[in-house]
Design a protein around this motif. Structure first.
Motif, mmCIF file in Angstrom:
data_model
loop_
_atom_site.group_PDB
_atom_site.id
_atom_site.type_symbol
_atom_site.label_atom_id
_atom_site.label_comp_id
_atom_site.label_asym_id
_atom_site.label_seq_id
_atom_site.Cartn_x
_atom_site.Cartn_y
_atom_site.Cartn_z
ATOM 1 N N THR A 1 -20.218 4.227 5.784
ATOM 2 C CA THR A 1 -20.055 3.167 6.799
ATOM 3 C C THR A 1 -18.644 2.605 6.742
ATOM 4 N N HIS A 2 -18.165 2.409 5.513
ATOM 5 C CA HIS A 2 -16.812 1.897 5.291
ATOM 6 C C HIS A 2 -15.777 2.834 5.929
ATOM 7 N N LEU A 3 -15.925 4.138 5.699
ATOM 8 C CA LEU A 3 -14.978 5.103 6.268
ATOM 9 C C LEU A 3 -15.132 5.212 7.780
ATOM 10 N N ASN A 4 -16.362 5.109 8.276
ATOM 11 C CA ASN A 4 -16.554 5.116 9.741
ATOM 12 C C ASN A 4 -15.752 3.983 10.362
ATOM 13 N N ARG A 5 -15.806 2.811 9.735
ATOM 14 C CA ARG A 5 -15.120 1.645 10.281
ATOM 15 C C ARG A 5 -13.609 1.746 10.117
ATOM 16 N N GLU A 6 -13.147 2.085 8.907
ATOM 17 C CA GLU A 6 -11.711 2.049 8.619
ATOM 18 C C GLU A 6 -10.958 3.268 9.148
ATOM 19 N N LEU A 7 -11.643 4.400 9.234
ATOM 20 C CA LEU A 7 -10.966 5.635 9.638
ATOM 21 C C LEU A 7 -11.457 6.162 10.974
ATOM 22 N N GLY A 8 -12.397 5.470 11.592
ATOM 23 C CA GLY A 8 -12.987 5.977 12.823
ATOM 24 C C GLY A 8 -13.696 7.302 12.594
ATOM 25 N N ALA A 9 -14.281 7.478 11.417
ATOM 26 C CA ALA A 9 -15.038 8.703 11.132
ATOM 27 C C ALA A 9 -16.403 8.601 11.816
ATOM 28 N N ASP A 10 -17.116 9.732 11.902
ATOM 29 C CA ASP A 10 -18.437 9.660 12.551
ATOM 30 C C ASP A 10 -19.547 10.205 11.653
ATOM 31 N N PHE B 1 -25.816 1.388 -1.633
ATOM 32 C CA PHE B 1 -24.444 1.163 -2.118
ATOM 33 C C PHE B 1 -23.613 2.437 -1.939
ATOM 34 N N ASN B 2 -24.200 3.563 -2.313
ATOM 35 C CA ASN B 2 -23.517 4.850 -2.202
ATOM 36 C C ASN B 2 -23.287 5.204 -0.728
ATOM 37 N N LEU B 3 -24.324 5.081 0.099
ATOM 38 C CA LEU B 3 -24.210 5.426 1.521
ATOM 39 C C LEU B 3 -23.266 4.494 2.285
ATOM 40 N N ASN B 4 -23.139 3.261 1.814
ATOM 41 C CA ASN B 4 -22.244 2.308 2.491
ATOM 42 C C ASN B 4 -20.797 2.791 2.502
ATOM 43 N N LEU B 5 -20.476 3.652 1.539
ATOM 44 C CA LEU B 5 -19.130 4.227 1.518
ATOM 45 C C LEU B 5 -18.828 4.929 2.845
ATOM 46 N N PRO C 1 -14.275 6.217 -6.051
ATOM 47 C CA PRO C 1 -15.259 5.132 -6.078
ATOM 48 C C PRO C 1 -14.730 3.801 -5.547
ATOM 49 N N LYS C 2 -13.417 3.623 -5.550
ATOM 50 C CA LYS C 2 -12.923 2.329 -5.041
ATOM 51 C C LYS C 2 -13.308 2.107 -3.579
ATOM 52 N N PHE C 3 -13.546 3.206 -2.823
ATOM 53 C CA PHE C 3 -13.944 3.035 -1.417
ATOM 54 C C PHE C 3 -15.378 2.518 -1.276
ATOM 55 N N LEU C 4 -16.084 2.413 -2.395
ATOM 56 C CA LEU C 4 -17.422 1.813 -2.361
ATOM 57 C C LEU C 4 -17.347 0.304 -2.129
ATOM 58 N N TYR C 5 -16.164 -0.287 -2.429
ATOM 59 C CA TYR C 5 -16.080 -1.743 -2.472
ATOM 60 C C TYR C 5 -15.398 -2.387 -1.273
ATOM 61 N N ASP C 6 -16.030 -2.237 -0.098
ATOM 62 C CA ASP C 6 -15.656 -3.155 0.980
ATOM 63 C C ASP C 6 -16.508 -4.406 0.742
ATOM 64 N N LYS C 7 -16.502 -5.333 1.685
ATOM 65 C CA LYS C 7 -17.249 -6.579 1.450
ATOM 66 C C LYS C 7 -18.734 -6.307 1.197
ATOM 67 N N TYR C 8 -19.359 -5.509 2.079
ATOM 68 C CA TYR C 8 -20.794 -5.243 1.925
ATOM 69 C C TYR C 8 -21.062 -4.472 0.630
ATOM 70 N N GLY C 9 -20.161 -3.545 0.296
ATOM 71 C CA GLY C 9 -20.303 -2.791 -0.948
ATOM 72 C C GLY C 9 -20.258 -3.700 -2.166
#
Ligand code: AVJ
Length: 323
Positions: A225-234, A219-223, A37-45
């Motif tokens: 987006t966070h991984l797409n940005r930080e890990l280059g996931a798709d 909030f849940n789905l933003n996780l 759950p900590k990955f839920l908390y980027d700025k937007y999260g």
């Protein structure tokens, strides 16, 4: 240290952890997919979570605030004057204002994983309360935490503030370990002020995590987006759906992201196959009856001083001390 004002500084302990997304990849490639759950908390999260706390259905924040308001003088007496308050997962630091307003607290140490969010709120607090030393620490407190020695001076009374029922994110065993870690961090006479969500009718719990406006879903789905940005996931956000329910047997709300078709997601060199309707488990939110929590705390080495609750017993606040 990255920033200094006269009564404010930020210590960034996350910079050193460049591998902090390794565990995301590991838990996504396991047989049962999950993300912490900590990955839920980027700025937007963090902003979305603040919006959740204002929702009609989400009773915990407003109930905890009402408990604090009603017993403020007594809470402040337990905290003591000239003392230090250390807050884990401080977020927008709204609750702490109620305590800092009293003028009896000398130093405030918020710890949060979201750096930009922590910097903004620390700066604002240091402006609003010029007599208080604010030392923000950017850290992942679910891993090991090394608080600077000079901050932990045993001569000053300290209170750890852990509101919002964030303790509910931990498995039972982890919650025990985390509370033991806090007890070890503190000295004799120090305390822990902790907010814990209470078990209640499943319908109320269900609604709190399935709001009509869909903010919790965002909030849940933003996780992802966070991984797409930080890990280059798709991850394609249109192919996943928010799903939350109360698991009465385990006494927890579970939050998942459901894959709405069979699909492959790539993260770096990894290809991750999702079956149709397979889920990523993104959060647990354990609920404790008041006596269950009191037992957990004493098992971790704390002495219960006082429990406060609201008239409907929706939420509980406990002050525990270290012998
Ligand atoms: C911040 C972990 C206490 O579990 O209620 C809110 C997070 N997740 N809605 C909670 C959350 C979905 C919240 N905690």
């Amino acid at each position: 240290m990255i920033k200094t004002l006269s009564n404010m500084r930020i210590i960034d302990q996350l910079q050193e952890q460049n591998n902090r997304f390794d565990e995301a990849i590991e838990s996504l490639t396991a047989t049962k997919k999950s993300l912490q759950p900590k990955f839920l908390y980027d700025k937007y999260g963090s902003i979305l979570f603040e919006q959740i706390t204002q929702l009609e259905e989400y009773y915990p924040t407003r109930t905890e605030l009402s408990i604090m308001e009603r017993s403020l003088d007594e809470i402040l007496r337990y905290i003591g004057s000239g003392s230090t308050v250390i807050e884990f997962g401080s977020g927008a630091s709204r609750k702490i204002r109620m305590l800092l307003e009293s003028g009896t607290i000398h130093e405030y140490i918020p710890i949060d994983i979201s750096k930009s969010f922590l910097m903004e709120s620390s700066e604002q607090l240091s402006i609003d309360y010029p007599a208080i030393q604010v030392t923000g620490i950017v850290a992942d407190y679910t891993n090991e935490l090394n608080l600077p020695k000079e901050l932990m001076d045993a001569a000053k009374k300290k209170t750890v503030f852990f509101p919002g029922s964030t303790i509910g994110n931990f498995e039972k065993k982890e919650a025990h370990n985390f509370l033991s870690m806090i007890a070890a961090l503190l000295s004799s006479g120090d305390g822990l002020l902790i907010g814990v969500d209470v078990k209640k009718a499943p319908r109320i719990l269900h609604n709190a995590y399935n709001d009509k406006e869909g903010i919790t879903a965002k909030f849940n789905l933003n996780l992802l987006t966070h991984l797409n940005r930080e890990l280059g996931a798709d991850f394609n956000l249109n192919q996943f759906e928010h799903y939350a329910f109360y698991n009465a047997e385990l006494g927890r709300v579970e939050m998942h992201l459901v894959s709405m078709e069979e699909q492959v997601v790539t993260i770096g060199n990894e290809s991750i196959l999702f079956n149709n309707h397979e889920t990523i488990h993104t959060e647990n939110s354990y609920k404790y009856s008041i006596s269950e929590f009191q037992q957990l705390a004493s098992g971790a080495g704390f002495v219960l001083e006082k429990t406060w609750t609201d008239p409907k017993e929706l939420f509980s606040l406990h002050y525990l001390s270290v012998l």
